[in-house]
Scaffold this motif. Structure first.
Motif, PDB file in Angstrom:
ATOM      1  N   GLU A 109       0.819  -1.213   0.000  1.00 42.51           N
ATOM      2  CA  GLU A 109       0.000   0.000   0.000  1.00 42.51           C
ATOM      3  C   GLU A 109       0.850   1.259   0.000  1.00 42.51           C
ATOM      4  OE1 GLU A 109      -4.023  -1.656   2.212  1.00 42.51           O
ATOM      5  OE2 GLU A 109      -2.558  -0.573   3.388  1.00 42.51           O
ATOM      6  N   ARG A 110       0.205   2.338  -0.406  1.00 41.39           N
ATOM      7  CA  ARG A 110       0.767   3.697  -0.342  1.00 41.39           C
ATOM      8  C   ARG A 110       2.196   3.822  -0.884  1.00 41.39           C
ATOM      9  NH1 ARG A 110      -2.442   7.265   2.544  1.00 41.39           N
ATOM     10  NH2 ARG A 110      -4.269   6.237   3.372  1.00 41.39           N
ATOM     11  N   PRO A 111       2.460   3.298  -2.107  1.00 39.61           N
ATOM     12  CA  PRO A 111       3.812   3.420  -2.650  1.00 39.61           C
ATOM     13  C   PRO A 111       4.207   4.886  -2.859  1.00 39.61           C
ATOM     14  CG  PRO A 111       2.270   2.798  -4.371  1.00 39.61           C
ATOM     15  CD  PRO A 111       1.511   2.722  -3.074  1.00 39.61           C
ATOM     16  N   LYS A 132      -3.258  -9.730   7.784  1.00 34.83           N
ATOM     17  CA  LYS A 132      -3.763  -9.170   9.055  1.00 34.83           C
ATOM     18  C   LYS A 132      -2.978  -7.940   9.512  1.00 34.83           C
ATOM     19  CE  LYS A 132      -6.136 -13.084  10.893  1.00 34.83           C
ATOM     20  NZ  LYS A 132      -6.160 -14.203  11.846  1.00 34.83           N
ATOM     21  N   TYR A 133      -2.153  -7.417   8.676  1.00 33.10           N
ATOM     22  CA  TYR A 133      -1.379  -6.196   8.983  1.00 33.10           C
ATOM     23  C   TYR A 133      -0.484  -6.375  10.220  1.00 33.10           C
ATOM     24  CZ  TYR A 133      -4.088  -3.638   5.471  1.00 33.10           C
ATOM     25  OH  TYR A 133      -4.641  -3.195   4.305  1.00 33.10           O
ATOM     26  N   LEU A 134       0.207  -7.529  10.282  1.00 34.93           N
ATOM     27  CA  LEU A 134       1.080  -7.757  11.428  1.00 34.93           C
ATOM     28  C   LEU A 134       2.567  -7.619  11.083  1.00 34.93           C
ATOM     29  CD1 LEU A 134      -0.823 -10.813  12.956  1.00 34.93           C
ATOM     30  CD2 LEU A 134      -0.867  -8.438  13.732  1.00 34.93           C
ATOM     31  N   THR A 231      -9.049   4.728  11.381  1.00 40.03           N
ATOM     32  CA  THR A 231     -10.376   4.100  11.240  1.00 40.03           C
ATOM     33  C   THR A 231     -10.467   3.264   9.965  1.00 40.03           C
ATOM     34  OG1 THR A 231     -11.250   6.111  10.192  1.00 40.03           O
ATOM     35  CG2 THR A 231     -11.582   5.909  12.576  1.00 40.03           C
ATOM     36  N   SER A 232      -9.351   2.651   9.586  1.00 42.53           N
ATOM     37  CA  SER A 232      -9.327   1.778   8.408  1.00 42.53           C
ATOM     38  C   SER A 232      -9.837   2.510   7.165  1.00 42.53           C
ATOM     39  CB  SER A 232     -10.099   0.495   8.703  1.00 42.53           C
ATOM     40  OG  SER A 232      -9.999  -0.382   7.624  1.00 42.53           O
ATOM     41  N   TRP A 233     -10.744   1.889   6.410  1.00 41.28           N
ATOM     42  CA  TRP A 233     -11.196   2.502   5.145  1.00 41.28           C
ATOM     43  C   TRP A 233     -12.250   3.584   5.367  1.00 41.28           C
ATOM     44  CZ3 TRP A 233      -7.726   1.168   1.862  1.00 41.28           C
ATOM     45  CH2 TRP A 233      -7.239  -0.147   1.775  1.00 41.28           C
TER      46      TRP A 233
HETATM   47  C1  GAL Z   1      -6.315   2.639   6.382  1.00 38.90           C
HETATM   48  C2  GAL Z   1      -5.050   3.009   5.673  1.00 38.90           C
HETATM   49  C3  GAL Z   1      -5.070   2.376   4.314  1.00 38.90           C
HETATM   50  C4  GAL Z   1      -5.250   0.873   4.498  1.00 38.90           C
HETATM   51  C5  GAL Z   1      -6.493   0.582   5.309  1.00 38.90           C
HETATM   52  C6  GAL Z   1      -6.675  -0.907   5.567  1.00 38.90           C
HETATM   53  O1  GAL Z   1      -6.344   3.150   7.675  1.00 38.90           O
HETATM   54  O2  GAL Z   1      -4.913   4.389   5.576  1.00 38.90           O
HETATM   55  O3  GAL Z   1      -3.895   2.688   3.627  1.00 38.90           O
HETATM   56  O4  GAL Z   1      -4.140   0.352   5.164  1.00 38.90           O
HETATM   57  O5  GAL Z   1      -6.428   1.260   6.522  1.00 38.90           O
HETATM   58  O6  GAL Z   1      -7.689  -1.154   6.489  1.00 38.90           O
END
Ligand code: GAL
Length: 333
Positions: A109-111, A132-134, A231-233
């Motif tokens: 993400e976010r390159p 799971k973003y770990l 807050t994710s998406w």
């Molecule tokens: C956001 C983040 C995104 C992505 C998303 C995944 O908070 O800014 O880049 O990681 O969460 O839930």
């Protein structure tokens, strides 16, 4: 008579390459927040969570390429080029094949791409993660061309810290920084890159505010930082702080837009400063995510009202930018 005149005119157009003229005529003149943003091939731009660099020839926009027909084994970075920040030419869909064997659902993400004057290399940073973003690391890849094939170099935790959302900031003196959010520290870091940009050399600032989507701009003697809540998406009220020095101290964070609008349903990604002959415009670049249809996620770009420690995101509406004078004009309804 009139008919013959226009017939004559159109035959001339054809003779002088009508397709090229037609394409020119379809040039976009406005930036329309939240609308589909077609590239030169008519496809919605795929450069989500992106970053923009300015080189002598113009601007390059890199971001998550989340097309519907992507091969799920790979992750892709879109690379686009523009001279006016409005009309974007598609250059390349850069492919990555799970470089750290993170398995199904791996995350790129976010390159953000930096150009290193000394090594003449384009250096890409990316948030690399497991489903799971770990994993919480940055990945680094290099290329000789902006729209080349990028060779994966390594992944690491900048300053030894967990790193998720990353941002890019290049100061007026050319110094390059990586911005990254770190949960255990409950804040985000601004870290100077090493000479070859392949590493993070030092902590320039730590901002104790649990914010991500970190964006920085240096405008008229002050630094401004914008971030979004975790807050994710889902969008939330994004906030800003300012400082006289990048190292801080930073002011308190306050809302950039009426909080009930959740930043007009967007999340910060970057700020771009356009310095023209008459004016300087700072553009707020944000994403409007569609978690179930990411290919259709939209962009909200607006010129900020900024200066003297104040910053406000105006209500989104179509606007124009003159890249030469640096003037932005919000269209009257
Ligand atoms: C956001 C983040 C995104 C992505 C998303 C995944 O908070 O800014 O880049 O990681 O969460 O839930």
């Amino acid at each position: 008579m009139k008919f013959f005149k226009s017939f004559y005119f159109f035959s001339l157009l054809f003779l002088f390459n009508l397709p090229a003229i037609a394409q020119k005529a379809s040039k976009q003149k406005v930036i329309n927040p939240s609308a589909v943003w077609p590239d030169n091939q008519g496809n919605h731009i795929q450069a989500h969570g992106g970053g923009i660099i300015k080189l002598a020839e113009g601007y390059y926009w890199f971001g998550e390429y989340r097309a519907k027909d992507n091969d799920p084994k790979f992750r892709y970075v879109g690379c686009y080029f523009s001279k006016d920040l409005i009309n974007w030419k598609f250059l390349k869909k850069i492919q990555f094949a799970d470089p750290e064997q993170l398995g199904e659902g791996w995350v790129l993400e976010r390159p953000k791409v930096y150009y290193n004057e000394k090594t003449k290399k384009f250096v890409m940073y990316m948030h690399l993660d497991s489903k799971k973003y770990l994993y919480a690391r940055v990945g680094v890849a290099v290329s000789d061309k902006a729209d080349g094939d990028y060779t994966f170099v390594k992944s690491f935790r900048p300053l030894g810290m967990e790193s998720r959302d990353i941002g890019q900031f290049i100061d007026d003196d050319g110094s390059a920084y990586l911005v990254f959010e770190s949960r255990p520290s409950k804040g985000f870091y601004i870290a100077k890159l090493s000479d070859d940009y392949l590493d993070v050399a030092e902590e320039t600032s730590f901002i104790r505010a649990p914010l991500e989507g970190g964006a920085i701009v240096h405008y008229k003697g002050l630094y401004y930082a914008i971030g979004s809540a975790l807050t994710s998406w889902s969008p939330n009220p994004n906030k800003f702080a300012y400082a006289k020095s990048l190292a801080g101290p930073w002011s308190e964070f306050v809302d950039i837009a009426p909080p009930a609008t959740n930043t007009y349903s967007s999340q910060s990604t970057m700020m771009i400063k356009v310095q023209g002959s008459k004016d300087t415009t700072v553009i707020f670049m944000a994403d409007q995510w569609k978690p179930r249809a990411q290919w259709d996620s939209r962009y909200l770009w607006m010129p900020l009202e900024i200066g003297d420690g104040k910053l406000k995101l105006p209500k989104p509406q179509p606007w124009t930018l003159n890249i030469k004078t640096g003037k932005a004009k919000i269209q009257d309804n």
